[in-house]
Design an enzyme around this catalytic site. Structure first.
Site, PDB file in Angstrom:
ATOM      1  N   SER A 146       0.863  -1.189   0.000  1.00  0.00           N
ATOM      2  CA  SER A 146       0.000   0.000   0.000  1.00  0.00           C
ATOM      3  C   SER A 146       0.895   1.233   0.000  1.00  0.00           C
ATOM      4  O   SER A 146       2.057   1.158   0.418  1.00  0.00           O
ATOM      5  CB  SER A 146      -0.858  -0.004   1.266  1.00  0.00           C
ATOM      6  N   TYR A 159      -1.227  -0.981  10.834  1.00  0.00           N
ATOM      7  CA  TYR A 159      -1.495  -1.415   9.454  1.00  0.00           C
ATOM      8  C   TYR A 159      -0.380  -0.912   8.534  1.00  0.00           C
ATOM      9  O   TYR A 159       0.155  -1.668   7.708  1.00  0.00           O
ATOM     10  CB  TYR A 159      -2.854  -0.858   8.991  1.00  0.00           C
TER      11      TYR A 159
HETATM   12  N1  LIG Z   1      -8.933  -0.389  -0.059  1.00  0.00           N
HETATM   13  C1  LIG Z   1      -7.847   0.361   0.013  1.00  0.00           C
HETATM   14  O1  LIG Z   1      -7.941   1.596   0.104  1.00  0.00           O
HETATM   15  C2  LIG Z   1      -6.477  -0.267  -0.057  1.00  0.00           C
HETATM   16  C3  LIG Z   1      -5.389   0.568  -0.264  1.00  0.00           C
HETATM   17  C4  LIG Z   1      -4.122   0.019  -0.326  1.00  0.00           C
HETATM   18  C5  LIG Z   1      -3.945  -1.337  -0.188  1.00  0.00           C
HETATM   19  N2  LIG Z   1      -5.024  -2.134   0.008  1.00  0.00           N
HETATM   20  C6  LIG Z   1      -4.792  -3.567   0.183  1.00  0.00           C
HETATM   21  O2  LIG Z   1      -5.469  -4.261  -0.831  1.00  0.00           O
HETATM   22  C7  LIG Z   1      -5.762  -5.580  -0.376  1.00  0.00           C
HETATM   23  C8  LIG Z   1      -7.215  -5.901  -0.681  1.00  0.00           C
HETATM   24  O3  LIG Z   1      -8.019  -5.036   0.080  1.00  0.00           O
HETATM   25  P1  LIG Z   1      -9.457  -4.537  -0.395  1.00  0.00           P
HETATM   26  O4  LIG Z   1      -9.441  -3.059  -0.322  1.00  0.00           O
HETATM   27  O5  LIG Z   1      -9.850  -5.210  -1.630  1.00  0.00           O
HETATM   28  O6  LIG Z   1     -10.330  -5.036   0.854  1.00  0.00           O
HETATM   29  P2  LIG Z   1     -11.634  -5.949   0.959  1.00  0.00           P
HETATM   30  O7  LIG Z   1     -12.637  -5.591  -0.065  1.00  0.00           O
HETATM   31  O8  LIG Z   1     -12.032  -5.862   2.400  1.00  0.00           O
HETATM   32  O9  LIG Z   1     -11.072  -7.392   0.637  1.00  0.00           O
HETATM   33  C9  LIG Z   1     -10.219  -8.056   1.530  1.00  0.00           C
HETATM   34  C10 LIG Z   1     -10.152  -9.509   1.132  1.00  0.00           C
HETATM   35  O10 LIG Z   1      -9.290 -10.188   2.038  1.00  0.00           O
HETATM   36  C11 LIG Z   1      -9.963 -11.337   2.540  1.00  0.00           C
HETATM   37  N3  LIG Z   1      -9.542 -11.617   3.903  1.00  0.00           N
HETATM   38  C12 LIG Z   1      -9.495 -10.781   4.959  1.00  0.00           C
HETATM   39  N4  LIG Z   1      -9.103 -11.438   6.060  1.00  0.00           N
HETATM   40  C13 LIG Z   1      -8.911 -12.727   5.689  1.00  0.00           C
HETATM   41  C14 LIG Z   1      -8.524 -13.891   6.381  1.00  0.00           C
HETATM   42  N5  LIG Z   1      -8.255 -13.875   7.697  1.00  0.00           N
HETATM   43  N6  LIG Z   1      -8.433 -15.040   5.692  1.00  0.00           N
HETATM   44  C15 LIG Z   1      -8.711 -15.087   4.366  1.00  0.00           C
HETATM   45  N7  LIG Z   1      -9.065 -14.017   3.662  1.00  0.00           N
HETATM   46  C16 LIG Z   1      -9.178 -12.852   4.315  1.00  0.00           C
HETATM   47  C17 LIG Z   1     -11.450 -10.967   2.492  1.00  0.00           C
HETATM   48  O11 LIG Z   1     -12.236 -12.148   2.369  1.00  0.00           O
HETATM   49  P3  LIG Z   1     -13.161 -12.792   3.516  1.00  0.00           P
HETATM   50  O12 LIG Z   1     -13.659 -11.670   4.364  1.00  0.00           O
HETATM   51  O13 LIG Z   1     -14.220 -13.487   2.732  1.00  0.00           O
HETATM   52  O14 LIG Z   1     -12.254 -13.724   4.222  1.00  0.00           O
HETATM   53  C18 LIG Z   1     -11.512 -10.190   1.192  1.00  0.00           C
HETATM   54  O15 LIG Z   1     -11.658 -11.048   0.104  1.00  0.00           O
HETATM   55  C19 LIG Z   1      -5.414  -5.611   1.110  1.00  0.00           C
HETATM   56  O16 LIG Z   1      -4.165  -6.217   1.299  1.00  0.00           O
HETATM   57  C20 LIG Z   1      -5.334  -4.139   1.469  1.00  0.00           C
HETATM   58  O17 LIG Z   1      -4.483  -3.907   2.565  1.00  0.00           O
HETATM   59  C21 LIG Z   1      -6.288  -1.645   0.064  1.00  0.00           C
END
Ligand SMILES: NC(=O)c1ccc[n+]([C@@H]2O[C@H](COP(=O)([O-])OP(=O)(O)OC[C@H]3O[C@@H](n4cnc5c(N)ncnc54)[C@H](OP(=O)(O)O)[C@@H]3O)[C@@H](O)[C@H]2O)c1
Length: 267
Positions: A146, A159
């Site tokens: 990130s 985080y």
């Molecule tokens: N959104 C942002 O602004 C942002 C910015 C920079 C980086 N990121 C990174 O991008 C990545 C994806 O995030 P997102 O924004 O797409 O969030 P999201 O929509 O909340 O998706 C997160 C995913 O991770 C899975 N997950 C969470 N905890 C888990 C666990 N204990 N075991 C297995 N799966 C798990 C969730 O699935 P289940 O709940 O079904 O398990 C979901 O599919 C993350 O690494 C995040 O840090 C996000």
């Protein structure tokens, strides 16, 4: 190194049940004709995704329901993913965050975040590297960090630390794996409108359509381009790239101070 050819080959996607992971899974099938193996905790979401990818795009799709904060589940994901199946790619994307004072962060929530964002990713990348190298196609992995890994983010302090770990680990691992032909791409997006923003409360502060906020499909398309081109580090979007440049040029204390003003909870 040759670009990654995902067509008719399997790519593992963790966190495929929502947000960036879901959209990357869709992009693999739709734009690359690749087979997808999705991992997450929510079975219904994963099964719906598999059905969608098979019927709309004619690819193979399968899922493993697992909680990546549990070490035993992480081991099982590797075993099931590679049983009778050669993986060509792995997008280690699953992650969780929070928003608030670091000293008030629930200890259990912190450990779950560390296990999910860091420990599972180190273990899976370590197990997957020899598997991806063994095949003559020499696959690749992508580790999702990130912009919060480039700049210290107060009120997401822990985080931000996990994502700084992913950045440093991934860039170092890329060099170690070079002789094997396996590429490691670190992907460092900024804000994406996903459930992560909603669940953490950050969506109240950073809204869809705000400067620099990306949609998940838009971000996924940047991610897949970087992954298939085997880029070492990819930061999508002009604003995020400007922040990355600032992170190299400006004192980290100053950046943390400015970021604190943006992220401080409250009205
Ligand atoms: N959104 C942002 O602004 C942002 C910015 C920079 C980086 N990121 C990174 O991008 C990545 C994806 O995030 P997102 O924004 O797409 O969030 P999201 O929509 O909340 O998706 C997160 C995913 O991770 C899975 N997950 C969470 N905890 C888990 C666990 N204990 N075991 C297995 N799966 C798990 C969730 O699935 P289940 O709940 O079904 O398990 C979901 O599919 C993350 O690494 C995040 O840090 C996000």
């Amino acid at each position: 190194m040759k670009t990654l050819e995902l067509r008719n080959r399997w790519t593992l996607v963790t966190g495929a049940s929502s947000g960036l992971g879901l959209e990357m899974a869709r992009a693999i099938a739709r734009d690359h004709g690749g087979h997808v193996l999705g991992v997450a905790r929510r079975r219904d979401r994963l099964e719906a995704l598999c059905e969608e990818l098979r019927t709309r795009h004619g690819v193979q799709a399968d899922c493993i329901v697992a909680d990546l904060s549990r070490p035993a589940d992480v081991e099982r994901v590797f075993t099931e993913a590679t049983r009778g199946r050669q993986l060509h790619g792995a997008l280690l994307n699953a992650g969780v965050t929070y928003w608030g004072d670091a000293v008030k962060l629930d200890w259990g929530a912190f450990q779950t975040m560390l296990d999910t964002n860091v420990t599972s990713l180190v273990r899976l990348s370590g197990l997957l590297a020899p598997h991806l190298a063994a095949h003559d196609t020499q696959g690749g992995m992508m580790l999702v960090s990130s912009v919060a890994g480039l700049i210290p983010v107060p009120y997401q302090a822990a985080y931000s630390g996990t994502k700084a770990f992913v950045l440093g680990y991934g860039q170092a691992l890329a060099q170690e794996l070079r002789p094997t032909g396996v590429s490691v791409t670190v992907f460092a997006p900024g804000g994406i409108s996903t459930e992560l923003m909603e669940n953490s409360g950050l969506a109240q502060r950073f809204k869809t359509g705000d400067l620099g906020m990306m949609t998940a499909p838009e971000c996924a398309s940047h991610a897949l381009r970087a992954f298939t081109r085997r880029k070492a580090l990819s930061i999508p979007g002009l604003l995020n790239q400007t922040l990355a440049l600032a992170a190299r040029l400006l004192p980290r204390g100053f950046l943390a101070q400015r970021t604190a003003a943006l992220y401080r909870p409250g009205p």
